[in-house]
Design a protein around this motif. Sequence first.
Motif: not given
Length: 105
Positions: A24, A43, A62, A64, A66, A68
Motif C-alpha cells: 500500500h 496488486r 492481515e 480487516r 485483507q 497485506l
Amino acid sequence: MTPAPKFQAAMTLYHLGGQGVWEHHLFRALQQHYRESELSGLREDLIGLSTVGWLRIVEQREHRGQILRRYALAPSARRLVEHQLDLRRCLPVELPAQTSAGEPA
C-alpha cells in the motif's frame, strides 16, 4: 516515457534493497506518477512478479480481512532488473547514492 507500473515497482524495490516496502505504501508512491486506472492491477502484478521469482514477500499480515504484503526485490532478480530496465532513463526521480554498507552517501 513512463514504464509500466509493475516495472516501476520493480525499479523502486531495486533501490530500497532487502528491506522492501508494504504494497500500500508502494501504491501510494506510484499514484504520484500514474492514474488510478493504470494502477488498478498493481496488486496482481506484484503477486505475479513474486510467483516468477522477481519479488519476495518479506512480511505478511492481515488487516480487516485483507492480506497485506511487504515486498522486496529478490536478490536473484537484481541483475535482471539492471539488464532489462534502463534505470537512469526510467526512474522519475534521482535517489541518493548508496555506500557499500547500504547507507546514503
